[in-house]
Design an enzyme around this catalytic site. Structure first.
Site, mmCIF file in Angstrom:
data_model
loop_
_atom_site.group_PDB
_atom_site.id
_atom_site.type_symbol
_atom_site.label_atom_id
_atom_site.label_comp_id
_atom_site.label_asym_id
_atom_site.label_seq_id
_atom_site.Cartn_x
_atom_site.Cartn_y
_atom_site.Cartn_z
ATOM 1 C CD GLU A 1 -2.528 -0.516 2.265
ATOM 2 O OE1 GLU A 1 -2.857 -0.409 3.169
ATOM 3 O OE2 GLU A 1 -3.638 -2.289 2.041
ATOM 4 C CG ASN B 1 -0.852 -6.916 -1.990
ATOM 5 O OD1 ASN B 1 -1.097 -6.872 -2.560
ATOM 6 N ND2 ASN B 1 -1.123 -6.183 -0.539
ATOM 7 C CG HIS C 1 -9.915 -5.902 0.390
ATOM 8 N ND1 HIS C 1 -9.928 -7.016 1.123
ATOM 9 C CD2 HIS C 1 -8.635 -6.017 0.842
ATOM 10 C CE1 HIS C 1 -9.367 -7.901 1.861
ATOM 11 N NE2 HIS C 1 -7.573 -6.807 1.422
ATOM 12 C CD GLU D 1 -4.651 -8.187 1.101
ATOM 13 O OE1 GLU D 1 -5.414 -7.160 2.019
ATOM 14 O OE2 GLU D 1 -3.227 -7.498 1.632
ATOM 15 C CG ASP E 1 -12.811 -8.850 2.024
ATOM 16 O OD1 ASP E 1 -13.313 -8.369 0.619
ATOM 17 O OD2 ASP E 1 -12.123 -9.242 2.567
#
Length: 461
Positions: A157, A198, A234, A263, A265
Site C-alpha cells: 500500500e 501490493n 477488497h 486479498e 473478498d
C-alpha cells in the site's frame, strides 16, 4: 484498514445450490478450488491467522484440499515480528508456516514494509536511522523464512487513492527510494522468493492503478528486482465492479511481471438476501475470470474463506457476508459456484446428498404450442438456494411478446434482466427489453421462495 471502492454495475449469475446431485467419490476428491486452479497452472488460497488455527472445524477445511496456498493475515507484520528494535519474535509466523507445511499449502509472506501496524519505535527513530532499520528488518525476517515462503509482499500500500505516494516513516525519511531499497534488500536475503508490491483500489483502471503501473515500469527500467504486482480486490457490491479489470491486469503483466489477486473478498450491506448474493457471485466470477484470462496471473487468494473470521464487520459498520463460506463454515452456493465456474469447473453439490424442497433444475413449464403467429414461453428454474432461486424464461414465435404467469406460493421477483417486469401480488407480467424483442428471446430473474416453489402455468401473447 481499508477501503472505498469505485463505481459501476453488474449482471447477475446463475446460482445452483441445494438440489440432489450424484457426486462420485473421485469427483468429490478432485474438484476443489485448488485443483481447478492448478489445472490452469495457478494456485487458489485463503488467508488465515493464528486465532483461527485453534478452531478444528475451520482448520479441517483450510487444510483439507480446497486450498493450495495461505497468507498469514497478521503473523508476519512488523509489529508482530519486531515489536522492539532488534528483538525478533517469529512464534506466530512459524505457527502458520508449520500448519501450511503439514497440509501442503504454499505460504505468501505478508508483509515486510507497510505504513500500518508498525511498532512505535519505528516512527520514533530519527530519519537518518530509518534506512538501516528497514534493511535490517527485511534482512532478518526474509532470511528467517527463506525457503518457507514462495513470495513476499515486500511493500504494501504505497499509494493514496489519488495516486500520490502515501506518507509513512519510510517515505518521510527516504522519499520513494525506500521502495527500490526494500526490494533490493529482500532479494539479497532470499534470492528465490518472488517479490511483490501490493495495494488496493488498483484492481481496475484509474489514477491509483496508473500510479502503480508507472512505478512498476520505472522499477523495472532501473533494474530493481520486482517479480510481481498484487491486487488486493477488497470489493463491495454497493459500489461498481472495477473498471476493465482484465485489461488492467494484462497491462501490468505486459511489463514482464506476474500478477496475483491477493486479498479477495466481496462485502455487502447487511442483511444478506438472494439478490445481494447473486450480485456478489457475479463479482467473484468476474474477478476469477479476469485472472484466468491473463496468462501471468498466477493465483487468487481470498481474505480468509469464512465470514466467521472476516475483517469486514469490524472495519465497515453494517457490512459483511463477504466470503464464500458463511459464519457457520457452510459454503454459500452462489459465491462458491461462481468461483468454480470462473475457474472452468462444473457446479456440484457441496455434499453427495443434499436435497431441496424446490423443483429440479431440469423441470420446466411451457405454455401451449402456439398457433400461427402466436408465441410460446418455457419457464424453468436454473438454480435454487435457501430462500431464493433463479428462473429463466425462453420465448419463441412472436416479436413484441408478453409473458404472464401467476405464482402459487407467494414467490416474489426481486430482479429481472432481459425484460420489463410488472408484478402485482402473485401475478407477473414481463415485456421485452428493446434489444430482446425478437424471438428466440430469453429473460431471467431472481426471486424469493419459502417452503414450496411450484412451477407456474405460463402464457405468451
Amino acid at each position: 484498514m481499508r477501503r472505498k471502492i469505485i463505481a459501476g454495475a453488474a449482471t447477475l449469475l446463475a446460482a445452483v445450490g441445494t438440489f440432489t446431485f450424484v457426486v462420485t467419490r473421485a469427483e468429490a476428491a478432485t474438484q476443489t478450488l485448488q485443483s481447478l486452479a492448478a489445472a490452469g497452472g495457478r494456485y487458489f488460497g485463503s488467508a488465515t491467522d493464528n486465532p483461527e488455527l485453534t478452531d478444528t472445524a475451520y482448520t479441517a477445511i483450510l487444510g483439507g484440499g480446497e486450498f493450495g496456498q495461505t497468507t498469514p493475515g497478521n503473523a508476519m507484520k512488523w509489529d508482530t515480528i519486531e515489536p522492539t528494535q532488534g528483538t525478533f519474535n517469529y512464534t506466530k509466523g512459524d505457527a502458520v508456516v508449520t500448519f501450511a507445511q503439514a497440509h501442503n499449502l504454499k505460504v505468501r509472506g505478508h508483509t515486510l514494509v507497510w505504513h500500518n501496524q508498525l511498532p512505535g519505535w519505528v516512527s520514533a527513530l530519527p530519519a537518518a536511522q530509518l534506512q538501516a532499520a528497514l534493511e535490517n528488518h527485511i534482512t532478518q525476517e526474509a532470511t528467517h523464512y527463506k525457503g518457507k515462503v514462495f513470495a513476499w509482499d515486500v511493500v504494501n500500500e504505497p499509494f493514496n487513492d489519488d495516486g500520490t505516494f502515501r506518507t509513512s516513516p519510510f517515505y518521510n525519511a527516504m522519499g520513494s527510494d525506500y521502495i527500490a531499497d526494500a526490494f533490493r534488500t529482500a532479494r539479497a536475503a532470499d534470492p528465490d522468493a518472488k517479490l511483490y508490491i501490493n495495494d488496493y483500489n488498483t484492481d481496475g483502471q484509474g489514477a491509483k492503478a496508473d500510479a502503480m503501473y508507472n512505478l512498476v515500469k520505472s522499477l523495472k527500467a532501473a533494474g530493481v528486482p520486482i517479480d510481481g504486482v498484487g491486487f488486493q480486490a477488497h470489493l463491495a457490491i454497493q459500489y461498481g465492479f472495477p473498471t476493465n479489470m482484465q485489461a488492467n491486469l494484462q497491462r501490468f503483466a505486459d511489463l514482464g511481471v506476474d500478477v496475483a489477486i491477493t486479498e479477495l473478498d466481496v462485502r455487502m450491506v447487511l442483511p444478506r438476501d438472494s439478490a445481494k448474493d447473486a450480485t456478489q457471485a457475479t463479482y467473484y466470477n468476474n474477478v476469477v475470470k479476469a485472472c484466468v484470462a491473463v496468462t501471468r496471473c498466477v493465483g487468487i487468494t481470498i481474505w480468509d474463506y469464512t465470514d466467521k473470521y472476516s475483517w469486514v464487520p469490524s472495519t465497515f459498520s453494517g457490512q459483511g457476508a463477504a466470503l464464500p463460506w458463511d459464519e457457520n463454515l457452510v459454503k454459500k452456493p452462489t459465491a462458491y459456484d461462481a468461483i468454480v465456474t470462473g475457474l472452468g469447473g462444473t457446479v456440484q453439490s457441496p455434499s453427495a446428498s443434499v436435497t431441496s424442497a424446490g423443483p429440479s433444475p431440469s423441470k420446466s413449464a411451457s405454455s401451449s404450442p402456439p398457433a400461427a403467429g402466436a408465441c410460446t414461453a418455457t419457464y424453468k428454474i436454473v438454480g435454487s438456494w435457501p430462500g431464493g432461486f433463479q428462473g429463466e424464461v425462453s420465448v419463441t414465435g412472436k416479436a413484441g411478446w408478453t409473458v404472464r404467469w401467476t405464482f402459487a406460493n407467494g414467490q416474489t421477483i426481486s430482479q429481472l434482466w432481459g425484460g420489463t417486469l410488472s408484478q402485482s401480488g402473485s401475478a407477473v407480467t414481463v415485456t421485452p427489453a428493446s434489444w430482446n424483442n425478437t424471438p428466440p428471446a430469453t429473460f431471467g430473474f431472481l426471486a424469493s421462495w419459502n417452503g414450496t416453489n411450484a412451477l407456474p402455468t405460463v402464457a405468451c401473447s
